[in-house]
Every structure is written in structure tokens, then in C-alpha cells.
Scaffold this motif. Structure first.
Motif, PDB file in Angstrom:
ATOM      1  N   ALA A  64      98.417  44.060  31.926  1.00 44.29           N
ATOM      2  CA  ALA A  64      98.530  43.850  30.457  1.00 44.29           C
ATOM      3  C   ALA A  64      99.021  44.970  29.530  1.00 44.29           C
ATOM      4  O   ALA A  64      99.807  44.807  28.774  1.00 44.29           O
ATOM      5  CB  ALA A  64      97.005  43.766  30.028  1.00 44.29           C
ATOM      6  N   LYS A  65      98.675  46.272  30.018  1.00 47.80           N
ATOM      7  CA  LYS A  65      99.414  47.440  29.491  1.00 47.80           C
ATOM      8  C   LYS A  65     100.862  47.424  29.806  1.00 47.80           C
ATOM      9  O   LYS A  65     101.744  47.708  28.621  1.00 47.80           O
ATOM     10  CB  LYS A  65      98.974  48.737  30.087  1.00 47.80           C
ATOM     11  N   ALA A  66     101.430  46.922  30.952  1.00 42.83           N
ATOM     12  CA  ALA A  66     102.999  46.750  30.832  1.00 42.83           C
ATOM     13  C   ALA A  66     103.390  45.723  29.905  1.00 42.83           C
ATOM     14  O   ALA A  66     104.433  45.994  29.277  1.00 42.83           O
ATOM     15  CB  ALA A  66     103.008  46.399  32.509  1.00 42.83           C
ATOM     16  N   HIS A  67     102.832  44.730  29.874  1.00 41.08           N
ATOM     17  CA  HIS A  67     103.303  43.591  28.701  1.00 41.08           C
ATOM     18  C   HIS A  67     103.116  44.126  27.382  1.00 41.08           C
ATOM     19  O   HIS A  67     104.104  43.900  26.575  1.00 41.08           O
ATOM     20  CB  HIS A  67     102.529  42.293  28.960  1.00 41.08           C
ATOM     21  N   GLU A  68     102.220  45.115  27.080  1.00 37.22           N
ATOM     22  CA  GLU A  68     102.091  45.690  25.960  1.00 37.22           C
ATOM     23  C   GLU A  68     103.347  46.541  25.314  1.00 37.22           C
ATOM     24  O   GLU A  68     103.893  46.552  24.584  1.00 37.22           O
ATOM     25  CB  GLU A  68     100.967  46.347  25.521  1.00 37.22           C
ATOM     26  N   LEU A  69     103.702  47.227  26.513  1.00 39.41           N
ATOM     27  CA  LEU A  69     105.075  48.127  26.382  1.00 39.41           C
ATOM     28  C   LEU A  69     106.133  47.277  26.410  1.00 39.41           C
ATOM     29  O   LEU A  69     106.950  47.746  25.462  1.00 39.41           O
ATOM     30  CB  LEU A  69     104.811  49.088  27.557  1.00 39.41           C
ATOM     31  N   THR A  80     109.031  53.143  32.920  1.00 37.48           N
ATOM     32  CA  THR A  80     107.636  53.198  32.844  1.00 37.48           C
ATOM     33  C   THR A  80     106.979  52.478  34.555  1.00 37.48           C
ATOM     34  O   THR A  80     107.603  51.172  34.704  1.00 37.48           O
ATOM     35  CB  THR A  80     106.845  52.557  32.081  1.00 37.48           C
ATOM     36  N   ASP A 138      97.499  47.116  36.093  1.00 35.81           N
ATOM     37  CA  ASP A 138      97.697  47.471  34.635  1.00 35.81           C
ATOM     38  C   ASP A 138      98.743  46.473  33.963  1.00 35.81           C
ATOM     39  O   ASP A 138      99.561  46.827  33.207  1.00 35.81           O
ATOM     40  CB  ASP A 138      98.338  48.855  34.419  1.00 35.81           C
ATOM     41  N   LEU A 173     103.627  51.372  36.417  1.00 39.52           N
ATOM     42  CA  LEU A 173     102.268  51.209  36.378  1.00 39.52           C
ATOM     43  C   LEU A 173     101.638  50.361  37.709  1.00 39.52           C
ATOM     44  O   LEU A 173     102.451  49.916  38.363  1.00 39.52           O
ATOM     45  CB  LEU A 173     101.869  50.459  35.253  1.00 39.52           C
ATOM     46  N   PRO A 215      98.449  39.972  25.833  1.00 38.71           N
ATOM     47  CA  PRO A 215      98.405  40.681  27.106  1.00 38.71           C
ATOM     48  C   PRO A 215      96.978  40.621  27.751  1.00 38.71           C
ATOM     49  O   PRO A 215      96.812  40.622  28.948  1.00 38.71           O
ATOM     50  CB  PRO A 215      98.797  42.094  26.757  1.00 38.71           C
ATOM     51  N   GLU A 216      95.876  40.486  26.788  1.00 37.00           N
ATOM     52  CA  GLU A 216      94.530  40.658  27.196  1.00 37.00           C
ATOM     53  C   GLU A 216      94.195  39.313  28.037  1.00 37.00           C
ATOM     54  O   GLU A 216      93.052  39.496  28.845  1.00 37.00           O
ATOM     55  CB  GLU A 216      93.787  40.857  26.028  1.00 37.00           C
ATOM     56  N   SER A 243     106.711  45.900  22.867  1.00 40.85           N
ATOM     57  CA  SER A 243     106.780  47.104  21.792  1.00 40.85           C
ATOM     58  C   SER A 243     108.298  47.033  21.418  1.00 40.85           C
ATOM     59  O   SER A 243     108.741  47.729  20.157  1.00 40.85           O
ATOM     60  CB  SER A 243     106.282  48.256  22.320  1.00 40.85           C
TER      61      SER A 243
END
Length: 309
Positions: A289-294, A281, A287, A283, A12-13, A297
Motif C-alpha cells: 500500500a505504501k509503495a502504491h502511495e509513492l 525505493t 508495504d 519496500l 492503496p488502503e 505521487s
């Protein structure tokens, strides 16, 4: 305009906010000011390895927003119309952005009852479920339908579409998600972490499998003669058909395609109260990258939405 871009494959980064030129609608296209888009497993796949095209593409296929401008030949929309859809899929669309162009026939008017956030959660997953259940499997009233990952993006919509078609719906999910599935109309739920679904379920007419791997062969064991597994996982699952045929069963890999009539059917189900998107969620675009992390998961129920404007 602002858009999410990446310069290399990876986690995601690699996603970043960039300033890029606003696109211009071409023949039979419209320019949409994006209010919301959503994250799908195909976005994660393309970010990590380029998907089937194996090259970097601008991410995002779901869009809900307002028509900003129309290109030559467009008769269906005018500036100011609220629309939603799945532009260009499986070709790149680039909906992680403030503006996106789309063929006019890859969009329909947004149902009034939906916010842009809710509408953006629907197109890709709903079109996938619709094409799998209705166009490939031809689900009929009274049939038994098994949906894997039933609380996920495609899964939770597939449960509702199958119920709308009059099917008896069985979903696999962890125990914590069972009550959620019952609220969507699931008739039976199976905790795949506690029991083997292939032993717990029999006489199934249709299986929708978004997981792949061992799930395909195991799902064949649940089918009655003439039943079908519709695989959404990857083209590698196509070989499942060779295993199914001697058993008097069928297996079909399916890739979702943009389609005006299917999108109209989805909008009609929404308007009749038979379909809704569960947004887990929300966002902001930056964000992503954070969405891809979630998303990676595996704990998300329903969809993750990125708001743009």
C-alpha cells in the motif's frame, strides 16, 4: 503462502496481506519462488478500477526469483534456476506474492550482474520501451527520439534503449531530474514545467508518450513528416491516428505483451552494460500500500521494488 489481495476497488488502503493457496504449475509452466517484484502504473490502475477488464485481479506482473518446480513439458528450466520476466501480461499474474506460476517462455535466466531487486525492476518497463521503440517505431541510428516522463519507470529505460539503437534522445522531466537523465545518456533534456516542449523541440522522428491527454496532439507538432507518436497511455489515445494522418504523420496506441525474444534482447542489453534499472525505493511485500502511495505521487525516479524473500 503470503500474497497481496484486495476485496474492492479503491485507494492503496484496500491492499492487504492474505494467506492463499500456493499455485501449482500447469502444462508448460514453472513455479517461481519470488524474491522481488515491482510496482507499475498498470498495478495502480487495476487496483483503483480494474483496468480494461474492470474486475479485481491479483496484482503484479514483474518477477525475479528462483524456479521452485516445473510443470509437464518444460524443457528450458529446472528447479534452482534464477529467472526474471513478465508472466502472462496482459492477463493477471499475481506476482505480489511469495510464489507465482508463469508460462516458461515468459521468463529468461536472470543476468548474473543483477540482484533480484534490480532484475524485478526491469521486465514490464523494459518490454514496453523495447516494443514501442524497436518493434513499433523501428528506431534507427541517427533518428531523433522524444521521450516523455523520461525519468519514470518506462521513460528511464526507454532513454537507454533508444541510445543503444543509436538515436539522439530528448527527454522531458522536471529540472531536478535532468542530471539523472544525462547520466543515462540523454542528449537533451527539457523542463516541461518551464517551457512548452512542443515549441522547444522540432524534427522528431519518434515520440514515446506514457502520459496521454493533451500530450498526444502536442507531440504531433514536434514530428517531422513520416514521424510517429507511440502512445502508452490508454486505448482512448487511438483516435490520435485520425489527427496525425492528414499531417503526414502517424500515431499508434500500444499495449505491452509478454514475449520471449524481447526479454532475451533486454537481458542482452543488461549483460552488455547498455541497460540498467534505477531503483528509487525498496519496500517489503507487506508495504505494498505504501509503495502504491509513492507510485501515485509522481515523484519517483525509476522504479519501486517490493522484496519478498
Amino acid at each position: 503462502m503470503r500474497a497481496i489481495r484486495q476485496d474492492e476497488f479503491g485507494g492503496p488502503e484496500v491492499l492487504r496481506v492474505a494467506e492463499v493457496d500456493r499455485p501449482v504449475p500447469g502444462l508448460a509452466e514453472v513455479l517461481v519462488r519470488v524474491h522481488a517484484t515491482s510496482v507499475n502504473p498498470t498495478d495502480v490502475w487495476h487496483r483503483f478500477s480494474g483496468g480494461l477488464v474492470q474486475r479485481i485481479v491479483p496484482l503484479g506482473w514483474d518477477v525475479s526469483g528462483v524456479v521452485e518446480a516445473v510443470g509437464p513439458g518444460v524443457t528450458r528450466f529446472q528447479p534452482g534456476d534464477e529467472v526474471f520476466g513478465m508472466p502472462r501480461h496482459p492477463l493477471p499474474a499475481g506476482a505480489y506474492a511469495e510464489y507465482v506460476t508463469s508460462p516458461a517462455r515468459h521468463l529468461v535466466r536472470k543476468p548474473v550482474a543483477l540482484t533480484h531487486t534490480e532484475a524485478a525492476a526491469l521486465p514490464l518497463v523494459a518490454m514496453t520501451a523495447w516494443q514501442a521503440l524497436v518493434e513499433v517505431a523501428e528506431v534507427r541510428p541517427g533518428q531523433r527520439v522524444l521521450i516523455h516522463a523520461a525519468a519514470g519507470g518506462v521513460g528511464h529505460v526507454a532513454v537507454q534503449i533508444a541510445k543503444a539503437r543509436g538515436a539522439y534522445v530528448i527527454g522531458t522531466a522536471s529540472a531536478a531530474k535532468h542530471e539523472f537523465l544525462r547520466t543515462l545518456g540523454a542528449d537533451e533534456v527539457i523542463d516541461y514545467t518551464a517551457v512548452d516542449f512542443a515549441e522547444a523541440v522540432t524534427d522528431v522522428d519518434v515520440v514515446v508518450d506514457a502520459i496521454g491527454g493533451e500530450y498526444g496532439p502536442r507531440s504531433l507538432r514536434t514530428l517531422r513528416a513520416g514521424g510517429i507518436v507511440v502512445s502508452l497511455a490508454s486505448p482512448a489515445e487511438a483516435q490520435l491516428a485520425e489527427i496525425a494522418a492528414p499531417q503526414g504523420k502517424r500515431a499508434q496506441f500500444m499495449a505491452v505483451e509478454a514475449d520471449l525474444q524481447g526479454l532475451r534482447e533486454i537481458a542482452a542489453l543488461v549483460e552488455s552494460g547498455q541497460l540498467r534499472a534505477h531503483v528509487d525505493t525498496v519496500l517489503p511485500l507487506e508495504d505494498a500500500a505504501k509503495a502504491h502511495e509513492l507510485s501515485a505521487s509522481g515523484r519517483t525516479v525509476g522504479k519501486i521494488v517490493l522484496t519478498v524473500a
